[in-house]
Design a protein around this motif. Structure first.
Motif, short mmCIF file in Angstrom:
data_model
loop_
_atom_site.label_atom_id
_atom_site.label_comp_id
_atom_site.label_asym_id
_atom_site.label_seq_id
_atom_site.Cartn_x
_atom_site.Cartn_y
_atom_site.Cartn_z
N MET A 1 -40.70 -1.90 -9.82
CA MET A 1 -39.83 -1.96 -8.98
C MET A 1 -38.81 -1.09 -9.34
O MET A 1 -38.28 -0.92 -10.57
N ALA A 2 -38.52 0.05 -8.63
CA ALA A 2 -37.62 1.07 -9.08
C ALA A 2 -36.16 1.04 -8.75
O ALA A 2 -35.87 1.22 -7.69
N GLY A 3 -35.48 0.53 -9.71
CA GLY A 3 -33.98 0.58 -9.56
C GLY A 3 -33.64 -0.28 -8.29
O GLY A 3 -33.55 0.38 -7.10
N LEU A 4 -33.13 -1.53 -8.47
CA LEU A 4 -32.48 -2.08 -7.07
C LEU A 4 -31.10 -1.42 -6.68
O LEU A 4 -30.60 -0.82 -7.15
N GLU A 5 -31.30 -1.45 -5.12
CA GLU A 5 -30.35 -0.68 -4.56
C GLU A 5 -29.17 -1.77 -4.39
O GLU A 5 -29.30 -2.91 -3.54
N LEU A 6 -28.21 -1.38 -5.36
CA LEU A 6 -26.80 -2.50 -5.32
C LEU A 6 -26.21 -2.67 -4.19
O LEU A 6 -25.72 -3.63 -3.69
N LEU A 7 -26.07 -1.29 -3.49
CA LEU A 7 -25.21 -1.46 -2.05
C LEU A 7 -26.08 -0.61 -1.15
O LEU A 7 -26.22 0.52 -1.45
N SER A 8 -26.40 -1.20 -0.04
CA SER A 8 -27.18 -0.57 0.99
C SER A 8 -26.30 0.16 1.59
O SER A 8 -25.10 0.31 1.55
N ASP A 9 -26.84 1.22 2.48
CA ASP A 9 -26.21 2.17 3.02
C ASP A 9 -25.21 1.66 4.08
O ASP A 9 -24.25 2.00 4.55
N GLN A 10 -25.81 0.37 4.73
CA GLN A 10 -24.98 -0.37 5.58
C GLN A 10 -23.78 -1.20 4.84
O GLN A 10 -22.96 -1.87 5.63
N GLY A 11 -23.53 -1.14 3.79
CA GLY A 11 -22.69 -1.76 2.93
C GLY A 11 -22.97 -3.30 2.52
O GLY A 11 -21.93 -4.09 2.43
N TYR A 12 -24.21 -3.61 2.64
CA TYR A 12 -24.33 -4.78 2.04
C TYR A 12 -24.99 -4.84 0.54
O TYR A 12 -25.65 -4.15 0.17
N ARG A 13 -24.70 -6.03 0.02
CA ARG A 13 -25.13 -6.04 -1.35
C ARG A 13 -26.67 -6.99 -1.44
O ARG A 13 -26.79 -7.46 -0.58
N LEU A 14 -26.88 -7.02 -2.65
CA LEU A 14 -28.41 -7.83 -2.75
C LEU A 14 -28.25 -8.97 -1.95
O LEU A 14 -29.46 -9.59 -1.58
N ASP A 15 -27.30 -9.81 -2.40
CA ASP A 15 -27.00 -11.19 -1.94
C ASP A 15 -26.62 -11.09 -0.40
O ASP A 15 -26.32 -12.58 0.02
N GLY A 16 -26.48 -10.14 0.05
CA GLY A 16 -25.70 -10.25 1.42
C GLY A 16 -24.43 -10.07 1.74
O GLY A 16 -23.77 -10.21 2.71
N ARG A 17 -23.65 -10.08 0.57
CA ARG A 17 -22.19 -10.01 0.68
C ARG A 17 -22.04 -8.50 0.95
O ARG A 17 -22.70 -7.57 0.80
N LYS A 18 -20.52 -8.21 1.59
CA LYS A 18 -20.14 -6.69 1.47
C LYS A 18 -19.31 -6.66 0.11
O LYS A 18 -19.09 -7.70 -0.67
N ALA A 19 -19.00 -5.20 0.18
CA ALA A 19 -18.27 -5.02 -1.35
C ALA A 19 -17.26 -5.82 -1.72
O ALA A 19 -17.36 -6.19 -2.84
N SER A 20 -16.30 -6.16 -1.00
CA SER A 20 -15.22 -6.90 -1.53
C SER A 20 -15.40 -8.46 -1.16
O SER A 20 -14.37 -9.12 -1.55
N GLU A 21 -16.41 -8.92 -0.78
CA GLU A 21 -16.31 -10.44 -0.58
C GLU A 21 -16.91 -11.20 -2.10
O GLU A 21 -17.47 -10.84 -2.81
N LEU A 22 -16.33 -12.36 -2.05
CA LEU A 22 -16.53 -13.02 -3.21
C LEU A 22 -17.49 -14.11 -3.09
O LEU A 22 -17.85 -14.38 -1.82
N ARG A 23 -17.88 -14.71 -4.06
CA ARG A 23 -18.93 -15.73 -3.81
C ARG A 23 -18.26 -16.90 -3.40
O ARG A 23 -17.08 -17.11 -3.45
N LYS A 24 -19.09 -17.95 -3.10
CA LYS A 24 -18.35 -19.13 -2.56
C LYS A 24 -17.95 -19.89 -3.97
O LYS A 24 -18.58 -20.22 -4.92
N VAL A 25 -16.70 -20.31 -3.84
CA VAL A 25 -16.06 -20.77 -4.97
C VAL A 25 -15.88 -22.50 -4.47
O VAL A 25 -15.21 -22.81 -3.39
N GLN A 26 -16.40 -23.27 -5.34
CA GLN A 26 -16.06 -24.81 -5.08
C GLN A 26 -15.45 -25.37 -6.49
O GLN A 26 -16.16 -24.95 -7.48
N ALA A 27 -14.63 -26.44 -6.21
CA ALA A 27 -13.97 -26.74 -7.75
C ALA A 27 -13.85 -28.29 -7.49
O ALA A 27 -13.29 -28.71 -6.33
N ARG A 28 -13.60 -29.14 -8.45
CA ARG A 28 -12.86 -30.32 -8.41
C ARG A 28 -12.21 -30.61 -9.81
O ARG A 28 -12.54 -30.02 -10.89
N MET A 29 -11.03 -31.22 -9.68
CA MET A 29 -10.39 -31.39 -10.83
C MET A 29 -10.82 -33.10 -11.29
O MET A 29 -10.89 -33.87 -10.36
#
Lengths: 245, 1056
Positions: A1-29
């Protein structure tokens, strides 16, 4: 597999997020009753548990005590099952030691240590599942734990990693992105004042891009702080309902 | 909001263990659909599919992987590539195929978009337990197709094409409006008239079938995996480089050029020899390969004997040069396969392999390419046709690569076929300009004449009244891209020199279709009998051309020079509006400078008094220009400018008459005057853009030649008693000037020719990609240089114009509307232009050779006077000599020894004949010993050769030279000006071609397709003056063809 494309031409990242989107954050105190403060935080598939003891008297050699502020003691460890291949040594290796040091520096900048001279605050963080951004997840979890312990802080400390691909900053890298040869930067921020508690980068990056990268990291941290704030408020509400106030 | 899913993958770790990896997968509701029919306000910011189609087509992953070539047809519109399919291609076919899809998606001329189906909440399908990957991919694609149909509210039908027949059965009746059919059905139902696609389909599917029934015996060693190669190259164990197969010994000699690849420092200087086909290990000419060095004991040398290219195995051990580093290919980094032109072998009698008859080993036109196995049923019908094929694969079990045919070019030997062959072999693809491109062009017709925009008049500096602007070009030139002006200011204390270049970028906006097409072409292609323009004719010959007496937009550089010292006081760059007053040609300008009386056409109608005044004004301007140019020239000469060609032209003036005749034009001083101004403009523009954009300016550099390439020149010169110093460009220029043999002017000419061969090529580059000390232009002795003055026929100039405009804008505080190309993009553009320029030059050379062959083919070498000519020996080989025939500008080998081991023996009167004997090579001569005695041939000896054509079924015809006498050849023919000979040559060949063409048209009923193709590609059938000049220029400069840096002035001089 030759070098993953980290940011597609349409602006999607490997996991489907856009460049400035964070992952889902969940927390409990307040996940543990025995400790003074505790929190559990998931950021995507990275999961961390933070526990705070203190402030209490200095344990061990007394000579470490500082006369004007509290000593912060951090310990970072990774569960043996946190990575795809079982880890041999959960803590004490060089990476963990370095991470502990970074955490310590971060919290020395955020916790109002001068209120507790000659005492000690212990922060223990354990990564239960690792999927990139370990440092920032630890900081975020520990912030919640410190708040849970009722230790005064200047502000939330929020951390986020940012990578730089194709002239675009990517917020909150996952493991696949981190290992894909991106130059990444970790930043811990006190969001209200915009002070930087810690900034760490050990990759090559053109100087011209540094500013944009820091800018993106700060925006991402502010995003994280909003989520944390909500978690804290939610928790307080629950607690106050329980105590009947 | 985003939805998160977990995806569980099983991947292999670096140690080969299986690892369970959990990845997140985020889904969203809004994913752009890129259709103009969209009702949901998708953020369709780039290319959008039109809404007026009958259907959209969604290809399955398998179709994209195997039949991408069909999807590349521009006629196929409305293609929706799914992310699933693209990723599957990336995994199964590698980066090259994937980048082809990406280019397709980026290209606005293709109607296709990418849909990120796996990130869309409703079109995403999770892979089920036990579901095979192919099935899952098909399901994903189908669900994407259904989503499209629903998203566009059923306004357009969706056709999914797949080669999976189960899927056709399963899905076709599930949803109305979403059809699932096979590729074959699709082509038959929707594109019945697109014959080429059908042919391609059948040849592709045949090739795929064949692949499955492969034998398993291994012919070659397997290639190493990419990681091993990468690590090996890094550690210095392996060497990476471009494989270049030897032209003369294609079967068993190839070298790997390591220059320009990141290798660890090894003792290997620049190339590694790869000897037989086993150690070449399936690498094809042009591939980037990784080689491993063999132990020193197995190193071999290059074969130095002349062989006739058929690759007959000789017992060559003693004929080898000293051992060179030798290696074997262990892996291939990147395949650089292109389209190849092949012919089918003759079927020997009827004993053909009856069952396997559809698999044929075809012979490529290019000798360096191995035979390609293709499957076709048309082999008999296409016996003497040339066919375009592509290589699909080369397994280790197969002796030859497998391929498939793409299209038929035509009968071998016909002019059109041969020209198309040359174009395809050089990867030049020039279709006529499309309607969409022509629609972008401004209109200038008698009914609707084009006029200057008043808004532009305000923006531009108006030089129409203030400056006397004129152009000097060859007679009959129609694309004038440069004009000049000169005037004196401040009572003669200051000279103002102006160079005004056609403002092409005003008409060709960045990113427009015309711009893209021009970028792809990169240059105008000049072949011997025609040219393919870079820009549509309305621009190149009309609106951009700075014709006399009409208002035109220009980009100008104006210098204020001190009238005495010629120091530059001020430079002004900017957009202007000009009206050229005189459209002069070189001869006219020279006559005016000489002070002779001559009629200037622009002044013909005026009365005498006014005419005299105007004439005086013009002459004065020309004289001023000459003065400035002389000074500029002297300045560069002091710096060590090499002007191989310029000097040569001058030398010929002084020398004997018959050499001067080689060059058709009189080398006038005014040529140099114009060229000098252009070099000056290029230099100053280079300075400007480099200073403004230190990391992203397009410049042109000419690296100093490598010392070892001069060895042949130095040795040859030594044979005549000259010493050639090659330390610096100045030393070289001086020593070449001294190496003149008064008895034989050709000696100097040949020496210069060898010097030119030793030169490296000038290249475009982006300033960010090279350290500053590499910017130097060796030939011109300038620290910075670029191309600015011919935007009509070179794309580099268009880029430079844009950079200059941006630089001017920045100076005026205007923020440029669009970000400039980054260093990376610019470097990519520069590489592309370099590649295309090389291809253009090769094509030009090949087409000239083609014409030479066609010319001699008509003549019987035994009887015709034309076929006997004088030749000069310029190099000695083991069993022959290399000669140059000045009359025809041909060079080639002359054998002293033939296949039957006979040698050339010289008789009493100098006549040569074949006798058995032996050949001995010395440093500066070669001797043959036979029954008739011993005779020797020295360097720079004149001999007489007979030229005949060596025809070949599969390859290009080549000229064959036979020595017939060791005396110089003198005949009436050789005294005749050669230019005429050549004009005759071209005219004659074109006439023959036209006759053939007429015959072909008469037969058009039988062969309609061929003549249609001919019409399509033949832009100008009759040889206009332009192309004739071009042809003549090419022949005159045959010896300079390897060095672009020198010939571009001559282009400036001759072509415009």
């Amino acid at each position: 597999m030759a070098g993953l494309e980290l940011l597609s031409d349409q602006g999607y990242r490997l996991d489907g997020r856009k460049a400035s989107e964070l992952r889902k954050v969940q927390a409990r105190m307040g996940v543990f009753a025995q400790a003074d403060g505790s929190a559990y935080l998931e950021q995507g598939n990275t999961k961390a548990l933070a526990v705070v003891y203190g402030p209490h008297e200095i344990r061990g050699s007394r000579s470490r005590a500082l006369h004007d502020r509290a000593v912060i003691n951090c310990q970072y460890s990774m569960a043996t099952f946190s990575t795809a291949e079982r880890k041999r040594r959960p803590h004490g290796d060089r990476k963990s030691t370095e991470m502990s040091l970074h955490l310590k520096q971060t919290f020395e900048a955020a916790v109002m240590t001068q209120l507790y001279p000659r005492s000690q605050i212990d922060i223990y963080v354990k990564i239960l599942q690792s999927d990139g951004g370990n440092y920032s997840v630890c900081v975020n979890a520990a912030t919640l734990a410190v708040i849970d312990a009722g230790i005064p802080m200047r502000d939330y400390v929020c951390a986020c990693t940012v990578g730089f691909v194709d002239e675009t900053p990517l917020a909150d890298l996952c493991y696949a992105e981190e290992s894909g040869g991106v130059s990444s930067l970790a930043l811990a921020l006190l969001p209200r004042g915009g002070q930087i508690a810690l900034l760490q980068m050990d990759a090559r990056l053109h100087q011209d891009h540094l500013e944009t990268l820091i800018e993106a990291a700060m925006t991402a941290c502010k995003g994280v702080s909003k989520v944390l704030d909500e978690v804290v408020r939610q928790h307080l509400q629950e607690v106050s309902v329980l105590t009947g106030e | 909001m985003l939805q998160s899913r977990s995806k569980i993958l099983h991947l292999k770790s670096c140690r080969g263990r299986k690892v369970r990896v959990v990845r997140e997968h985020y889904l969203r509701e809004r994913v752009s659909c890129y259709s103009s029919l969209c009702q949901a306000d998708c953020a369709n910011d780039s290319k959008v599919l039109p809404g007026d189609l009958t259907h959209y087509m969604v290809p399955d992953a398998g179709v994209v992987a195997d039949y991408l070539e069909i999807l590349e047809f521009r006629e196929l519109q409305g293609i929706v590539f799914t992310q699933t399919a693209c990723q599957a291609v990336q995994h199964s076919k590698g980066r090259r195929q994937y980048s082809r899809i990406r280019n397709l998606l980026k290209d606005p001329r293709h109607d296709c978009v990418l849909f990120a189906n796996e990130f869309q909440e409703y079109s995403y399908c999770a892979r089920e337990k036990g579901e095979s990957q192919e099935k899952w991919q098909t399901r994903c694609v189908y669900s994407a197709a259904v989503w499209y149909y629903n998203h566009l509210a059923g306004m357009i039908n969706i056709v999914m094409i797949t080669e999976d027949l189960d899927a056709v059965a399963r899905y076709s009746s599930l949803n109305s409006g979403v059809y699932v059919i096979s590729v074959k059905d699709y082509l038959e139902n929707f594109w019945e008239q697109l014959r080429a696609a059908h042919e391609l389909y059948s040849s592709l599917s045949q090739a795929l079938q064949e692949k499955e029934s492969e034998c398993t015996e291994r012919e070659y060693t397997e290639h190493l995996p990419a990681e091993v190669l990468g690590a090996g190259v890094k550690s210095g164990r392996y060497i990476k480089g471009m494989l270049e197969v030897s032209k003369h010994h294609p079967q068993n000699e190839a070298s790997v050029l390591t220059h320009g690849f990141s290798n660890k420092k090894t003792d290997v200087s620049s190339s590694v020899l790869v000897c037989d086909s086993k150690s070449r290990n399936r690498a094809v000419h042009g591939d980037v390969v990784v080689v491993e060095l063999l132990p020193k004991s197995e190193w071999r040398g290059k074969v130095t004997a002349l062989t006739e290219g058929q690759g007959e195995e000789k017992n060559g051990e003693d004929n080898e040069s000293k051992p060179l580093p030798t290696g074997r290919v262990v892996g291939i980094h990147q395949r650089n396969w292109r389209d190849y032109v092949v012919t089918f072998p003759l079927r020997e009698g009827n004993q053909s392999q009856s069952r396997n008859s559809q698999r044929i080993l075809s012979v490529p036109w290019d000798r360096r390419i191995p035979k390609i196995r293709i499957s076709t049923q048309q082999a008999d019908a296409l016996q003497d046709h040339r066919v375009v094929v592509r290589i699909d694969s080369w397994e280790s079990t197969s002796l030859y690569p497998n391929g498939h045919s793409v299209r038929v070019l035509g009968r071998a030997g016909e002019l059109e076929t041969e020209i198309q062959t040359i174009l395809i072999e050089n990867s030049i693809n020039v279709l006529p300009f499309s309607d969409a491109q022509l629609r972008e062009m401004p209109i200038n017709s008698p009914e609707k004449p084009w006029s200057v925009d008043p808004a532009q008049v305000l923006e531009r500096r108006d030089l129409r009244e203030s400056h006397l602007v004129f152009s000097i070009d060859p007679r009959g030139c129609e694309d004038v891209d440069d004009t000049l002006s000169v005037r004196s200011l401040n009572n003669g204390k200051v000279l103002e020199l102006g160079v005004h270049i056609a403002d092409v970028t005003h008409f060709v906006k960045e990113g427009s279709l015309t711009d893209l097409e021009a970028r792809t072409r990169a240059t105008t292609y000049y072949l011997a009998d025609r040219r393919y323009d870079m820009l549509p004719a309305v621009l190149s010959a009309d609106l951009c051309s700075l014709l006399g007496g009409v208002d035109r937009y220009a980009m100008s550089v104006l210098w204020e020079l001190d009238a005495h010292t010629f120091a530059v006081n001020k430079v002004w760059y900017g957009r202007t509006l000009i009206r050229s007053s005189y459209q002069l040609h070189y001869e006219l300008a020279q006559t005016l400078l000489n002070g002779e009386q001559v009629e200037v056409p622009e002044l013909a109608k005026l009365d005498t008094k006014e005419k005299d005044a105007k004439l005086a004004e013009l002459t004065q301007a020309l004289e001023m220009l000459r003065l400035v140019a002389r000074h500029l020239r002297a300045q560069r000469d002091r710096e060590g400018a090499l002007e191989l060609e310029g000097v040569e032209v001058r030398a010929q003036l002084d020398e004997e008459r018959n050499i001067t005749a080689l060059v058709p034009r009189q080398p006038l001083e005014v040529h140099e005057t114009v060229a000098e101004c252009m070099i000056y403009a290029n230099h100053w523009v280079a300075r400007k853009i480099q200073e403004t954009f230190p990391y992203q300016a397009l410049l042109r550099r000419h690296p100093p030649p490598r010392e070892e390439f001069f060895s042949e020149l130095v040795e040859s010169a030594a044979a005549k008693g000259f010493t050639i110093k090659t330390r610096s460009n100045k030393a070289l220029a001086d020593s070449l000037n001294q190496a003149v043999d008064l008895d034989d002017p050709l000696v100097n000419r040949l020496l210069r020719r060898m010097a030119t061969h030793a030169m490296s090529q000038a290249l475009y580059f982006s300033t960010g990609a090279q350290p500053q000390d590499q910017y130097y232009h060796y030939g011109l002795a300038l620290d910075r240089y670029t191309h600015f003055t011919s935007p009509i026929r070179r794309y580099a100039d268009i880029v430079v114009h844009r950079l200059l405009t941006a630089a001017i804008d920045m100076e005026n505080g205007v923020v440029p509307g669009k970000a400039l190309a980054s260093n990376k993009d610019l470097e990519e553009t520069a590489q592309h232009i370099n590649k295309k320029n090389r291809a253009a030059k090769r094509a030009q050379k090949l087409s000239t050779e083609l014409f030479q062959c066609l010319y001699f083919k008509e003549r019987d070498p035994e009887t015709e006077q034309h076929c006997v000519a004088d030749a000069v020996i310029y190099s000695i080989r083991d069993d022959g000599v290399l000669v140059f025939v000045p009359e025809y500008g041909v060079n080639g080998p002359v054998y002293m020894k033939n296949r039957e081991n006979q040698v050339v023996a010289v008789g009493q009167d100098g006549r040569c004949e074949w006798q058995s004997g032996s050949v001995r090579r010395h440093t500066d001569h070669i001797t043959t010993t036979s029954a008739l005695g011993t005779s020797s041939f020295r360097l720079f000896d004149h001999i007489t050769v007979r030229i005949s054509v060596h025809s070949s079924r599969h390859h290009a015809d080549s000229l064959h030279l036979d020595v017939i006498s060791n005396k110089p050849h003198h005949s009436a023919e050789s005294q005749q000006p050669r230019s005429q000979g050549h004009r005759q040559l071209v005219q004659e060949v074109v006439r023959q071609a036209e006759e053939a063409h007429q015959q072909a048209q008469e037969k058009a009923a039988q062969r309609p397709k061929l003549s249609k193709e001919e019409r399509e590609f033949c832009q100008s059938k009759t040889p206009n003056l332009y192309s004739l000049l071009e042809e003549v220029r090419e022949l005159a400069l045959m010896d300079l063809q390897t060095s672009q840096s020198y010939s571009h002035y001559s282009k400036i001089v001759i072509l415009q």
